[in-house]
Design a protein around this motif. Structure first.
Motif, PDB file in Angstrom:
ATOM      1  N   ASP A  31       0.854  -1.180   0.000  1.00  0.00           N
ATOM      2  CA  ASP A  31       0.000   0.000   0.000  1.00  0.00           C
ATOM      3  C   ASP A  31       0.893   1.234   0.000  1.00  0.00           C
ATOM      4  N   GLY A  32       0.731   2.102  -0.997  1.00  0.00           N
ATOM      5  CA  GLY A  32       1.478   3.349  -1.012  1.00  0.00           C
ATOM      6  C   GLY A  32       2.965   3.192  -1.233  1.00  0.00           C
ATOM      7  N   ILE A  33       3.359   2.126  -1.938  1.00  0.00           N
ATOM      8  CA  ILE A  33       4.774   1.909  -2.231  1.00  0.00           C
ATOM      9  C   ILE A  33       4.981   1.757  -3.731  1.00  0.00           C
ATOM     10  N   THR A  34       6.213   1.943  -4.165  1.00  0.00           N
ATOM     11  CA  THR A  34       6.544   1.797  -5.579  1.00  0.00           C
ATOM     12  C   THR A  34       6.807   0.331  -5.895  1.00  0.00           C
ATOM     13  N   LEU A  35       6.865   0.031  -7.188  1.00  0.00           N
ATOM     14  CA  LEU A  35       7.204  -1.330  -7.599  1.00  0.00           C
ATOM     15  C   LEU A  35       8.597  -1.707  -7.111  1.00  0.00           C
ATOM     16  N   ALA A  36       9.523  -0.745  -7.134  1.00  0.00           N
ATOM     17  CA  ALA A  36      10.880  -1.020  -6.651  1.00  0.00           C
ATOM     18  C   ALA A  36      10.868  -1.353  -5.159  1.00  0.00           C
ATOM     19  N   GLN A  37      10.054  -0.643  -4.397  1.00  0.00           N
ATOM     20  CA  GLN A  37       9.964  -0.931  -2.962  1.00  0.00           C
ATOM     21  C   GLN A  37       9.314  -2.298  -2.711  1.00  0.00           C
ATOM     22  N   LEU A  38       8.314  -2.626  -3.520  1.00  0.00           N
ATOM     23  CA  LEU A  38       7.707  -3.947  -3.423  1.00  0.00           C
ATOM     24  C   LEU A  38       8.737  -5.019  -3.749  1.00  0.00           C
ATOM     25  N   GLY A  39       9.523  -4.787  -4.795  1.00  0.00           N
ATOM     26  CA  GLY A  39      10.572  -5.732  -5.163  1.00  0.00           C
ATOM     27  C   GLY A  39      11.580  -5.933  -4.047  1.00  0.00           C
ATOM     28  N   ALA A  40      11.927  -4.863  -3.333  1.00  0.00           N
ATOM     29  CA  ALA A  40      12.874  -4.973  -2.224  1.00  0.00           C
ATOM     30  C   ALA A  40      12.309  -5.839  -1.101  1.00  0.00           C
ATOM     31  N   LYS A  41      11.007  -5.728  -0.860  1.00  0.00           N
ATOM     32  CA  LYS A  41      10.375  -6.579   0.158  1.00  0.00           C
ATOM     33  C   LYS A  41      10.425  -8.050  -0.250  1.00  0.00           C
ATOM     34  N   VAL A  42      10.162  -8.312  -1.530  1.00  0.00           N
ATOM     35  CA  VAL A  42      10.230  -9.690  -2.021  1.00  0.00           C
ATOM     36  C   VAL A  42      11.667 -10.213  -1.936  1.00  0.00           C
ATOM     37  N   ASP A  43      12.637  -9.372  -2.294  1.00  0.00           N
ATOM     38  CA  ASP A  43      14.049  -9.772  -2.196  1.00  0.00           C
ATOM     39  C   ASP A  43      14.401 -10.200  -0.772  1.00  0.00           C
ATOM     40  N   ALA A  44      13.978  -9.414   0.203  1.00  0.00           N
ATOM     41  CA  ALA A  44      14.297  -9.709   1.605  1.00  0.00           C
ATOM     42  C   ALA A  44      13.642 -11.010   2.053  1.00  0.00           C
ATOM     43  N   LEU A  45      12.408 -11.223   1.634  1.00  0.00           N
ATOM     44  CA  LEU A  45      11.711 -12.446   2.012  1.00  0.00           C
ATOM     45  C   LEU A  45      12.350 -13.660   1.355  1.00  0.00           C
ATOM     46  N   TRP A  46      12.745 -13.508   0.097  1.00  0.00           N
ATOM     47  CA  TRP A  46      13.413 -14.601  -0.610  1.00  0.00           C
ATOM     48  C   TRP A  46      14.705 -14.998   0.107  1.00  0.00           C
TER      49      TRP A  46
END
Length: 198
Positions: free
Chosen positions: A176-191
């Motif tokens: 919510d309220g984040i960019t695609l790049a920020q979403l990608g960073a969250k996925v990177d951390a979870l991975w």
């Protein structure tokens, strides 16, 4: 092998997260895509749908008339159940086939109704929920699919409550309220976290 159940309400960004996980090397098994394949012309579910609902629910190309079926399912919960009785066993069989054919270290099962089904939790090692506010869901669905806000709210009302999804989660990505790049960073951390835990 780590089996991840991925879910989220309509418009949450679940499919975008699935794509980001696939880019990392996950085998993504998309149950919505399987359902669409089953209901295309010549799909394995078409004869049973025609038998259960009649020719009016098959379009000129021989595929499921999705708009007509959506309207019926909203109006008559029993019709929705009958459709699910046809589709779910077929989706389950194809999901199992794709999973067995994959040798990826992490398998992601993209299941919109994971919480509602009641059976998926026992089949995966972790549940990942992609979450956002209902207002964001509605705005995205109206923009992406051209639906009315009322139609978007009706679909949301038929899905599991946001609180129920969050309560079932082993991990949550707030989108919510984040960019695609920020979403990608969250996925990177979870991975990275999943690989450490394997």
């Amino acid at each position: 092998m780590l089996r991840i159940g991925l879910t989220g309400g309509i418009g949450s960004g679940k499919s975008t997260v699935a794509g980001l996980l696939a880019a990392h090397g996950a085998a993504v098994i998309d149950t919505d895509a399987i359902a669409r394949q089953l209901t295309l012309s010549g799909g394995a579910a078409i004869d049973a749908i025609r038998s259960a609902f009649g020719d009016d629910f098959i379009d000129a190309a021989g595929a499921l008339d999705r708009e007509r079926m959506r309207a019926l399912a909203f109006a008559e919960p029993e019709a929705k159940r009958r459709l699910e009785d046809i589709l779910h066993p077929l989706i389950g069989a194809e999901t199992a086939r794709q999973a067995a054919a994959s040798h990826a270290a992490i398998q992601v099962f993209d299941v919109p109704l994971l919480i509602e089904s009641g059976r998926w939790r026992a089949q995966v090692d972790r549940v990942l929920v992609v979450d956002c506010s209902e207002a964001t869901q509605i705005e995205r669905v109206v923009r992406r699919a051209g639906w009315s806000p009322e139609m978007a709210r009706a679909v949301i009302a038929q899905q599991a409550a946001r609180a129920a999804r969050l309560a079932s989660a082993d991990a949550v990505i707030h989108n919510d309220g984040i960019t695609l790049a920020q979403l990608g960073a969250k996925v990177d951390a979870l991975w990275a976290h999943w690989h450490r835990k394997r």
